[in-house]
Design a protein around this motif. Structure first.
Motif, short mmCIF file in Angstrom:
data_model
loop_
_atom_site.label_atom_id
_atom_site.label_comp_id
_atom_site.label_asym_id
_atom_site.label_seq_id
_atom_site.Cartn_x
_atom_site.Cartn_y
_atom_site.Cartn_z
N VAL A 90 28.53 10.74 1.55
CA VAL A 90 29.89 10.39 1.99
C VAL A 90 30.74 11.40 2.79
CG1 VAL A 90 32.22 10.24 0.50
CG2 VAL A 90 30.09 9.36 -0.31
N LEU A 91 30.53 12.71 2.55
CA LEU A 91 31.11 13.68 3.46
C LEU A 91 30.81 13.63 5.00
CD1 LEU A 91 33.34 16.02 3.15
CD2 LEU A 91 31.43 17.64 2.82
N ALA A 92 29.30 13.30 5.10
CA ALA A 92 29.14 13.03 6.35
C ALA A 92 29.54 11.91 7.18
CB ALA A 92 27.44 13.03 6.45
N ASN A 93 29.71 10.94 6.35
CA ASN A 93 30.40 9.65 7.09
C ASN A 93 32.21 10.01 7.37
OD1 ASN A 93 28.67 7.53 7.46
ND2 ASN A 93 27.74 8.11 5.37
N VAL A 94 32.46 11.00 6.50
CA VAL A 94 33.72 11.19 6.64
C VAL A 94 34.19 12.26 7.75
CG1 VAL A 94 36.15 12.17 5.71
CG2 VAL A 94 34.60 10.73 4.21
N VAL A 95 33.43 13.34 7.97
CA VAL A 95 33.78 14.20 8.58
C VAL A 95 32.58 14.67 9.77
CG1 VAL A 95 35.39 15.38 7.01
CG2 VAL A 95 32.82 16.33 7.45
N ASN B 276 28.08 14.62 9.83
CA ASN B 276 27.01 15.39 9.29
C ASN B 276 27.08 16.92 9.57
OD1 ASN B 276 25.65 15.23 11.50
ND2 ASN B 276 23.62 14.87 10.74
N LEU B 277 27.19 17.55 10.65
CA LEU B 277 27.09 18.72 10.91
C LEU B 277 28.20 19.65 10.01
CD1 LEU B 277 25.90 21.14 12.47
CD2 LEU B 277 27.25 20.45 14.64
N PRO B 278 29.41 19.20 10.47
CA PRO B 278 30.66 20.07 9.38
C PRO B 278 30.20 19.80 7.84
CG PRO B 278 31.61 18.24 10.75
CD PRO B 278 30.16 18.23 11.24
N ALA B 279 29.98 18.86 7.51
CA ALA B 279 29.52 18.45 6.22
C ALA B 279 28.47 19.50 5.71
CB ALA B 279 29.24 17.00 5.75
N THR B 280 27.55 19.85 6.59
CA THR B 280 26.42 20.56 6.07
C THR B 280 27.10 22.02 5.88
OG1 THR B 280 24.74 19.45 7.05
CG2 THR B 280 24.20 21.72 6.73
N LEU B 281 27.99 22.43 6.78
CA LEU B 281 28.56 23.95 6.96
C LEU B 281 29.62 23.85 5.52
CD1 LEU B 281 29.35 24.22 10.66
CD2 LEU B 281 27.37 25.33 9.49
N LEU B 282 30.41 23.00 5.34
CA LEU B 282 31.35 22.88 4.25
C LEU B 282 30.62 23.06 3.09
CD1 LEU B 282 33.83 20.42 5.69
CD2 LEU B 282 34.29 22.92 5.04
N LEU B 283 29.50 22.31 2.66
CA LEU B 283 28.83 22.16 1.51
C LEU B 283 27.93 23.66 1.42
CD1 LEU B 283 27.53 18.58 1.59
CD2 LEU B 283 29.14 19.68 0.01
N GLY C 147 21.11 13.64 5.89
CA GLY C 147 20.14 13.32 6.92
C GLY C 147 20.05 11.65 6.75
N VAL C 148 20.20 11.23 5.60
CA VAL C 148 20.03 9.80 5.32
C VAL C 148 21.35 9.06 5.37
CG1 VAL C 148 19.28 7.90 3.82
CG2 VAL C 148 17.88 10.12 4.05
N GLY C 149 22.24 9.51 4.76
CA GLY C 149 23.80 9.18 4.79
C GLY C 149 24.32 8.75 6.03
N PRO C 150 24.02 9.37 7.19
CA PRO C 150 24.95 8.90 8.34
C PRO C 150 24.24 7.49 9.02
CG PRO C 150 24.15 11.34 8.55
CD PRO C 150 23.60 10.71 7.31
N TYR D 176 28.56 4.44 12.54
CA TYR D 176 28.34 5.36 13.89
C TYR D 176 28.99 7.01 13.87
CZ TYR D 176 27.38 1.08 16.41
OH TYR D 176 26.90 -0.14 16.75
N VAL D 177 29.85 7.21 13.03
CA VAL D 177 30.54 8.43 13.13
C VAL D 177 29.62 9.36 12.10
CG1 VAL D 177 32.62 7.57 13.90
CG2 VAL D 177 32.16 7.82 11.17
N GLY D 178 28.74 8.99 11.29
CA GLY D 178 28.07 9.76 10.41
C GLY D 178 27.15 10.93 11.17
N SER D 179 26.84 10.71 12.49
CA SER D 179 26.03 12.15 13.20
C SER D 179 26.50 11.79 14.50
CB SER D 179 24.45 11.99 12.73
OG SER D 179 23.97 11.03 13.45
#
Length: 418
Positions: A323-328, A330-337, A358-361, A365-368
């Motif tokens: 969910v976070l990857a599709n909001v912000v 996947n790269l910033p989602a990884t750093l935040l998590l 990895g799978v979520g995006p 389109y904006v997931g990754s």
């Protein structure tokens, strides 16, 4: 201050996604990073520490991008394209895309393989969508296997004590499980196109003519160098050698040959390293660190901190990551998590998070950034991707891929003894 930090992150992501007038991703990221330090959202010392932490990862990214360019210059992707035939086109593309993503990273699948696949579909007079969308999906989901397959993997593996081989062993079952879901799901979504493709006689005159015009030699030297580089990653990890140096070794060997043969130039090598994108990653890391220090890491930490390492907890972590990857993205989602999980997270928790980002995006389109780049590549090839089909394909494959991937991770650790 928290709202300002989040606003700057949103602005950076909007510019990176939209790229107005073709401006590079770093256009907003570098000023935003300077601003968060200048107004005290993040101290200069913390910013430098973030750059130092991300430095080896970004250096590896640059080296792999150059290695992918050299593989292309040596004819690896042209040779791969010559293997594509109307009969079994989807299956061949699926295998090639999965291996390309795992070994050369998702960028190679998007930038180098996708155009080859689209052109092959046009040459063979079949619908490009099934194979092209497979490239988009596998650029994300097939990147689970190795630490070198995705920038998010490289960022995450540094937060654990996992070696290259241990990472690969733990992620092999999830990788296979997700690929199975992708194969079955995409074949179902594109069943009509594939029926038409399979109904065409593979030995018609047009295809015979195409086969006759394609005589592409096997790029043996390049394939051997790539294979040895991959082996080098596994050998170097237990010795404490950073993977960036192994990748640089592959670049030197393959680059010397390509330069001497005139297949590339020094300027192209520098361009292939994408220095502005590397600066974007470093600047994004600073902005995300500022957002984390302003309270978001604590909020996420409270959300994921008590989930544990049981199957339910791992599924929840993967879901939150997706969910976070599709909001912000996947790269910033990884750093935040990673910041939220603390300094010593359980490796299996980090791997579940990687399945999520990895799978979520594949849902949006904006997931990754890879998916956004894939869309631009498709448009450049004269093919307009369908948002509807992309969304349907994501809904069919992503939830099932997340669940089966995490279940395979949990089973591998608890029952297989990985």
């Amino acid at each position: 201050m928290t709202a300002l930090a989040i606003g700057l992150l949103v602005a950076v992501l909007v510019v990176a996604v939209a790229r107005p007038r073709g401006l590079p991703e770093a256009t907003a990221a570098i000023p935003a990073a300077a601003l968060v330090v200048g107004i005290g959202l993040l101290s200069a010392d913390d910013a430098l520490a973030e750059v130092a932490r991300l430095g080896p990862t970004v250096g590896f990214l640059a080296a792999v991008l150059v290695l992918s360019h050299l593989a292309d210059a040596e004819g690896v992707f042209t040779w791969a394209g010559s293997l594509l035939r109307r009969e079994g086109l989807f299956g061949r593309v699926f295998v090639i895309a999965a291996l390309t993503t795992a070994v050369l990273s998702l960028d190679a699948t998007v930038v180098l393989l996708t155009p080859v696949v689209v052109r092959a579909a046009k040459r063979l007079r079949v619908a490009a969508a099934p194979a092209a969308y497979a490239c988009a999906h596998l650029a994300n989901s097939a990147s689970l296997l190795l630490p070198v397959s995705n920038l998010t993997n490289l960022l995450a593996v540094g937060a654990t004590d996992l070696s290259f081989l241990r990472f690969a062993a733990l992620m092999a079952l999830p990788w296979l499980a997700v690929l199975l879901v992708e194969y079955v799901g995409l074949r179902w979504v594109f069943r009509r196109d594939l029926r038409t493709e399979e109904a065409l006689a593979p030995d018609n005159a047009a295809e015979h003519a195409d086969r006759g015009s394609e005589t592409v030699g096997v790029p043996t030297f390049a394939l051997v160098v790539l294979a040895l580089t991959l082996v080098g990653f596994g050998v170097a990890s237990p010795l404490g050698v950073e993977p960036v140096w192994v990748a640089v070794g592959g670049v030197i060997v393959l680059g010397a040959r390509s330069l001497l043969a005139g297949r590339t130039s020094a300027a192209r090598l520098v361009g292939a390293a994408s220095p502005l994108f590397c600066l974007f990653v470093l600047a994004l890391g600073i902005v995300v660190a500022a957002v984390g220090q302003q309270g978001l890491s604590g909020l996420l930490g409270g959300l994921v901190g008590g989930l544990g390492t049981g199957l339910g907890g791992l599924l929840a972590i993967a879901g939150i990551a997706a969910v976070l990857a599709n909001v912000v993205n996947n790269l910033p989602a990884t750093l935040l998590l990673l910041a939220a999980l603390g300094p010593t997270p359980a490796p299996v928790v980090v791997l579940a998070m990687l399945i999520g980002v990895g799978v979520g995006p594949n849902l949006t389109y904006v997931g990754s950034l890879a998916t956004l780049l894939w869309r631009r590549v498709m448009l450049a090839e004269g093919v307009e991707p369908s948002l509807g089909r992309f969304t349907v394909a994501g809904l069919v494959t992503t939830p099932a891929g997340l669940v089966l991937g995490v279940c395979a991770l949990w089973a591998g650790e608890h029952f297989v003894g990985l």
